[in-house]
Write a protein that holds these residues in place. Sequence first.
Motif, mmCIF file in Angstrom:
data_model
loop_
_atom_site.group_PDB
_atom_site.id
_atom_site.type_symbol
_atom_site.label_atom_id
_atom_site.label_comp_id
_atom_site.label_asym_id
_atom_site.label_seq_id
_atom_site.Cartn_x
_atom_site.Cartn_y
_atom_site.Cartn_z
ATOM 1 N N PHE A 26 0.851 -1.191 0.000
ATOM 2 C CA PHE A 26 0.000 0.000 0.000
ATOM 3 C C PHE A 26 0.887 1.241 0.000
ATOM 4 N N GLY A 27 0.843 2.009 -1.101
ATOM 5 C CA GLY A 27 1.692 3.191 -1.254
ATOM 6 C C GLY A 27 2.985 2.794 -1.937
ATOM 7 N N VAL A 28 3.085 3.090 -3.238
ATOM 8 C CA VAL A 28 4.291 2.689 -3.974
ATOM 9 C C VAL A 28 5.068 3.916 -4.423
ATOM 10 N N GLY A 29 5.438 4.750 -3.441
ATOM 11 C CA GLY A 29 6.305 5.902 -3.663
ATOM 12 C C GLY A 29 7.747 5.515 -3.373
ATOM 13 N N GLY A 30 8.464 6.404 -2.669
ATOM 14 C CA GLY A 30 9.891 6.215 -2.413
ATOM 15 C C GLY A 30 10.241 4.904 -1.733
ATOM 16 N N SER B 200 -1.640 7.406 -7.413
ATOM 17 C CA SER B 200 -0.933 8.001 -8.549
ATOM 18 C C SER B 200 -0.821 7.016 -9.712
ATOM 19 N N PRO B 201 -1.344 7.410 -10.895
ATOM 20 C CA PRO B 201 -1.248 6.525 -12.070
ATOM 21 C C PRO B 201 0.213 6.209 -12.415
ATOM 22 N N ALA B 202 1.106 7.212 -12.311
ATOM 23 C CA ALA B 202 2.521 6.993 -12.669
ATOM 24 C C ALA B 202 3.174 6.010 -11.696
ATOM 25 N N ALA B 203 2.837 6.126 -10.414
ATOM 26 C CA ALA B 203 3.406 5.204 -9.423
ATOM 27 C C ALA B 203 2.897 3.788 -9.658
ATOM 28 N N ARG B 204 1.620 3.669 -10.011
ATOM 29 C CA ARG B 204 1.053 2.325 -10.291
ATOM 30 C C ARG B 204 1.719 1.716 -11.520
#
Length: 345
Positions: free
Chosen positions: A172-176, A199-203
């Motif tokens: 859950f949460g695919v950022g940094g 975020s579409p880009a993060a997904r």
Amino acid sequence: MRAVRFYGTGKLLEIEDRPVPEPGAGEVLVEVAACGICASDLHMFDGSLPTRGTPPFIPGHEAAGVITKVGPGVDAWHEGDRVAIFPGKRCGVCSRCRNGDPIERCMMPANMGIEFDGGWAEYVAMPQEALVRVPESVPLEQAAILCDAVGTPFNAVLDTGALRPGERVAVFGVGGLGTHGVMLARLGGASFVAAVDTSPAARERAKRLGADITIDPAVQKPSDAIKEATGGEGVDLAIDFVGANSVLKQAVASLAIDGRAVITGVSGDRIHLGPSALFAVMRNKLLSVMGYQRAHLETLIGLVASGRLDVSGSISARLPFEQAEEGVAILREKRGDPIRVVLTP
Ligand SMILES: [Zn+2]
Ligand SMILES: [Zn+2]
């Protein structure tokens, strides 16, 4: 030396000329090659994460560099050694320190870049036990981000989360941090990885890095999508990299029977997970991590050196100290969906 100093919530970061620290007994002086900007730095700057440090001080807890001087009593390290820095100092007086436990087991550690000056400077002095050797084949800027952005998810997924080959994972949460959570779940032999992010880009990035399904929580309830994709069972391990109670609730709701949820992102939210009877019937476990262990860093450097783990795509921007404010803004506004922004002297 040039250094970036934090003067307190709501104030600008200042670039200043500071004295080069002198390594004490058992310490070395490291010339910093790169130091990451972390979400926890942002939280510290905006006041949402209370800090025990007293401004002004030099932030930065994700640093790697080259030893330029060794203090008295240091024999294992020499000038010119390339090192990554475990960002803590032991208290030396707690029961675990007295027992000779590893540095990360200290019960009252001082944190780099908070309680003592960190890596947003040309030089930092550290105890030799905080260092991990970095071979020539691993770029120092990559070694730097292993010191939190990869180290913490390593702890969450593989140590505290105790992923076993063949298990199913939801991130859950695919950022940094979560981006590396996906990579490490794959590396650890997960048979299924779900990535949840608004975020579409993060997904899209998570998909490229090996997520089997991606879920936009604004469109679909993550626990429904995850149960659907796992034959109604759910995942064995769910990691919350966000730190909001609504997200943790979804993470727990996504678990299979005997599943583990790991709190990795933090906030001031109160934890509320619904009826305790349901949690008990599902025999779920709620775990948490804060940071990682020095040994994890050693393992990660080995994985990068051997080519098993590729974090070369994780450095989204390199900025000089003069642009520290800019780096913080890039991260805060998620400009270009950055994974990690590093500062370089
Ligand atoms: Zn951090
Ligand atoms: Zn201690």
